[in-house]
Write a protein that holds these residues in place. Sequence first.
Motif, PDB file in Angstrom:
ATOM      1  N   MET A  94       0.851  -1.195   0.000  1.00 18.11           N
ATOM      2  CA  MET A  94       0.000   0.000   0.000  1.00 18.11           C
ATOM      3  C   MET A  94       0.883   1.240   0.000  1.00 18.11           C
ATOM      4  O   MET A  94       1.814   1.359   0.799  1.00 18.11           O
ATOM      5  CB  MET A  94      -0.904  -0.002   1.235  1.00 18.11           C
ATOM      6  N   ALA A  95       0.639   2.166  -0.917  1.00 21.48           N
ATOM      7  CA  ALA A  95       1.462   3.367  -1.048  1.00 21.48           C
ATOM      8  C   ALA A  95       1.305   4.264   0.164  1.00 21.48           C
ATOM      9  O   ALA A  95       0.241   4.350   0.777  1.00 21.48           O
ATOM     10  CB  ALA A  95       1.071   4.124  -2.314  1.00 21.48           C
ATOM     11  N   GLY A  96       2.410   4.945   0.514  1.00 22.27           N
ATOM     12  CA  GLY A  96       2.384   5.864   1.638  1.00 22.27           C
ATOM     13  C   GLY A  96       1.809   7.202   1.241  1.00 22.27           C
ATOM     14  O   GLY A  96       1.387   7.416   0.094  1.00 22.27           O
ATOM     15  N   PRO A  97       1.806   8.163   2.188  1.00 22.46           N
ATOM     16  CA  PRO A  97       1.284   9.498   1.910  1.00 22.46           C
ATOM     17  C   PRO A  97       2.043  10.173   0.763  1.00 22.46           C
ATOM     18  O   PRO A  97       3.261  10.055   0.646  1.00 22.46           O
ATOM     19  CB  PRO A  97       1.509  10.244   3.233  1.00 22.46           C
ATOM     20  N   LEU A  98       1.297  10.882  -0.087  1.00 24.70           N
ATOM     21  CA  LEU A  98       1.886  11.602  -1.218  1.00 24.70           C
ATOM     22  C   LEU A  98       2.359  12.977  -0.738  1.00 24.70           C
ATOM     23  O   LEU A  98       1.565  13.786  -0.255  1.00 24.70           O
ATOM     24  CB  LEU A  98       0.843  11.756  -2.332  1.00 24.70           C
ATOM     25  N   ILE A  99       3.652  13.235  -0.878  1.00 27.97           N
ATOM     26  CA  ILE A  99       4.253  14.471  -0.383  1.00 27.97           C
ATOM     27  C   ILE A  99       4.785  15.288  -1.556  1.00 27.97           C
ATOM     28  O   ILE A  99       5.637  14.807  -2.317  1.00 27.97           O
ATOM     29  CB  ILE A  99       5.415  14.182   0.597  1.00 27.97           C
ATOM     30  N   LEU A 100       4.300  16.509  -1.714  1.00 30.64           N
ATOM     31  CA  LEU A 100       4.806  17.420  -2.745  1.00 30.64           C
ATOM     32  C   LEU A 100       5.918  18.273  -2.151  1.00 30.64           C
ATOM     33  O   LEU A 100       5.712  18.998  -1.184  1.00 30.64           O
ATOM     34  CB  LEU A 100       3.682  18.318  -3.265  1.00 30.64           C
ATOM     35  N   ILE A 101       7.121  18.168  -2.741  1.00 31.97           N
ATOM     36  CA  ILE A 101       8.274  18.961  -2.323  1.00 31.97           C
ATOM     37  C   ILE A 101       8.468  20.064  -3.347  1.00 31.97           C
ATOM     38  O   ILE A 101       8.702  19.782  -4.526  1.00 31.97           O
ATOM     39  CB  ILE A 101       9.543  18.102  -2.249  1.00 31.97           C
ATOM     40  N   ALA A 102       8.371  21.321  -2.929  1.00 29.50           N
ATOM     41  CA  ALA A 102       8.506  22.451  -3.845  1.00 29.50           C
ATOM     42  C   ALA A 102       9.676  23.326  -3.414  1.00 29.50           C
ATOM     43  O   ALA A 102       9.623  23.976  -2.367  1.00 29.50           O
ATOM     44  CB  ALA A 102       7.217  23.272  -3.884  1.00 29.50           C
ATOM     45  N   ASP A 103      10.749  23.314  -4.208  1.00 34.25           N
ATOM     46  CA  ASP A 103      11.950  24.092  -3.904  1.00 34.25           C
ATOM     47  C   ASP A 103      12.705  24.296  -5.211  1.00 34.25           C
ATOM     48  O   ASP A 103      12.788  23.370  -6.026  1.00 34.25           O
ATOM     49  CB  ASP A 103      12.822  23.352  -2.880  1.00 34.25           C
ATOM     50  N   ASP A 104      13.256  25.494  -5.408  1.00 31.94           N
ATOM     51  CA  ASP A 104      13.961  25.758  -6.660  1.00 31.94           C
ATOM     52  C   ASP A 104      15.368  25.172  -6.662  1.00 31.94           C
ATOM     53  O   ASP A 104      16.061  25.205  -7.687  1.00 31.94           O
ATOM     54  CB  ASP A 104      14.013  27.256  -6.958  1.00 31.94           C
ATOM     55  N   ASP A 105      15.808  24.612  -5.536  1.00 29.12           N
ATOM     56  CA  ASP A 105      17.094  23.927  -5.461  1.00 29.12           C
ATOM     57  C   ASP A 105      16.873  22.464  -5.865  1.00 29.12           C
ATOM     58  O   ASP A 105      16.425  21.643  -5.065  1.00 29.12           O
ATOM     59  CB  ASP A 105      17.638  24.025  -4.031  1.00 29.12           C
ATOM     60  N   ASP A 106      17.194  22.145  -7.128  1.00 26.11           N
ATOM     61  CA  ASP A 106      16.948  20.798  -7.654  1.00 26.11           C
ATOM     62  C   ASP A 106      17.634  19.718  -6.820  1.00 26.11           C
ATOM     63  O   ASP A 106      17.056  18.658  -6.556  1.00 26.11           O
ATOM     64  CB  ASP A 106      17.438  20.691  -9.101  1.00 26.11           C
ATOM     65  N   ARG A 107      18.868  19.993  -6.416  1.00 23.49           N
ATOM     66  CA  ARG A 107      19.623  18.983  -5.665  1.00 23.49           C
ATOM     67  C   ARG A 107      18.967  18.726  -4.314  1.00 23.49           C
ATOM     68  O   ARG A 107      18.811  17.565  -3.905  1.00 23.49           O
ATOM     69  CB  ARG A 107      21.073  19.452  -5.484  1.00 23.49           C
ATOM     70  N   ALA A 133       0.191  23.584  -9.816  1.00 23.87           N
ATOM     71  CA  ALA A 133      -0.341  22.628 -10.795  1.00 23.87           C
ATOM     72  C   ALA A 133      -0.362  21.213 -10.220  1.00 23.87           C
ATOM     73  O   ALA A 133      -1.344  20.474 -10.378  1.00 23.87           O
ATOM     74  CB  ALA A 133       0.492  22.666 -12.070  1.00 23.87           C
ATOM     75  N   LEU A 134       0.707  20.824  -9.505  1.00 22.34           N
ATOM     76  CA  LEU A 134       0.757  19.492  -8.920  1.00 22.34           C
ATOM     77  C   LEU A 134      -0.145  19.379  -7.697  1.00 22.34           C
ATOM     78  O   LEU A 134      -0.601  18.291  -7.349  1.00 22.34           O
ATOM     79  CB  LEU A 134       2.201  19.130  -8.543  1.00 22.34           C
ATOM     80  N   TRP A 135      -0.387  20.503  -7.030  1.00 21.64           N
ATOM     81  CA  TRP A 135      -1.330  20.483  -5.914  1.00 21.64           C
ATOM     82  C   TRP A 135      -2.746  20.216  -6.427  1.00 21.64           C
ATOM     83  O   TRP A 135      -3.516  19.504  -5.798  1.00 21.64           O
ATOM     84  CB  TRP A 135      -1.290  21.805  -5.149  1.00 21.64           C
ATOM     85  N   GLU A 136      -3.061  20.755  -7.592  1.00 21.08           N
ATOM     86  CA  GLU A 136      -4.382  20.541  -8.181  1.00 21.08           C
ATOM     87  C   GLU A 136      -4.585  19.063  -8.503  1.00 21.08           C
ATOM     88  O   GLU A 136      -5.642  18.494  -8.241  1.00 21.08           O
ATOM     89  CB  GLU A 136      -4.530  21.370  -9.466  1.00 21.08           C
ATOM     90  N   ALA A 137      -3.573  18.439  -9.072  1.00 18.91           N
ATOM     91  CA  ALA A 137      -3.665  17.008  -9.429  1.00 18.91           C
ATOM     92  C   ALA A 137      -2.246  16.504  -9.677  1.00 18.91           C
ATOM     93  O   ALA A 137      -1.502  17.117 -10.460  1.00 18.91           O
ATOM     94  CB  ALA A 137      -4.520  16.819 -10.675  1.00 18.91           C
ATOM     95  N   PRO A 138      -1.856  15.439  -8.995  1.00 15.25           N
ATOM     96  CA  PRO A 138      -2.654  14.653  -8.047  1.00 15.25           C
ATOM     97  C   PRO A 138      -2.614  15.288  -6.662  1.00 15.25           C
ATOM     98  O   PRO A 138      -1.538  15.461  -6.121  1.00 15.25           O
ATOM     99  CB  PRO A 138      -1.923  13.307  -8.029  1.00 15.25           C
ATOM    100  N   ARG A 139      -3.724  15.644  -6.095  1.00 17.75           N
ATOM    101  CA  ARG A 139      -3.777  16.351  -4.810  1.00 17.75           C
ATOM    102  C   ARG A 139      -2.947  15.619  -3.753  1.00 17.75           C
ATOM    103  O   ARG A 139      -3.284  14.517  -3.345  1.00 17.75           O
ATOM    104  CB  ARG A 139      -5.235  16.458  -4.367  1.00 17.75           C
TER     105      ARG A 139
END
Length: 226
Positions: free
Chosen positions: A1-14, A41-47
Motif C-alpha cells: 500500500m502506497a504511503g502518503p503523497l508528499i509534494l516537495i517544492a523548492d527551486d534547489d533541484d539537488r 499545478a501538482l497540488w491541483e492534481a494529483p492532490r
Amino acid sequence: MAGPLILIADDDDRLCQVIADYLQGEGFVPIQAHTGTEALALWEAPRPDLLVLDWMMPGRSGVDVLREVRRRHDTPIIMLTARDDEADKLLGLELGADDYLTKPFSMRELAARIRAVLGRTRSGPAEPEVIQYGDLMIDLAAHSVYRNGEELSLTPTEFKLLAVRARNPNRVYSRLQLMEAAIGDYYEGYERTVDSHISHLRRKLGDGGLIQTVKGVGYKLVPPKG
C-alpha cells in the motif's frame, strides 16, 4: 500500500532530490516542483497529502502558493525558509502554514515533522459530535465550524486548537497543554507559535471575546451568550 503523497517544492533541484530520496526511504511517495507555478499545478492534481514548500521560489513564491492553497483547501503545509527570522515564521503560520523548518535542517527532523502534521490532521473516524455555543457550531466529526450559519475556513491546526478548548470551554489551557493536545509531538519553538495560531483563529471567528487570555497562564474558550 502506497504511503502518503508528499509534494516537495523548492527551486534547489539537488535539495529537492535529496529530500525526495530520503522521504521515499521513509515510506512516503514524493513528487517534486521547482517553481510556485509547478507546485500549484501538482497540488491541483494529483492532490498531495502534504506540501513541503520553500519560502522563496522564482515566479510565484512559496508564500503566494500558501495563500492560494489556503484560500481553497486545508491541505497540510510545512514551510521551508533560509532566513532564521521569527517574523517570517510567524507570518507563514498566520497565513495558514502548519509548521516551518529553517535551513539547513536534518532529513530525520523533516520526516518527523511530516509525520506529526499528518498525525494531527489525519485523525481516525470520530463519533458524530456537535458542540453549539450560541451562534457558533463546531462539528467535531466533520471538522467544520460555523458561525451564524456560515462555514469558517480554518486550518487543521486552528481547528484542533478550537476543538480542544470546546470540549472543556471554561478550562484554562497553558500554551504547553494546547501544544501537546492539539499539535502533538514537541519541537523547540512550537510553544511560541500557539499565540500566532490563536491570533489567526480569533480573527476568523470574529472573536468578540470567545477566546480569552488568562494572564500568565494561557487561554480559555468562553461560550457566547444567547
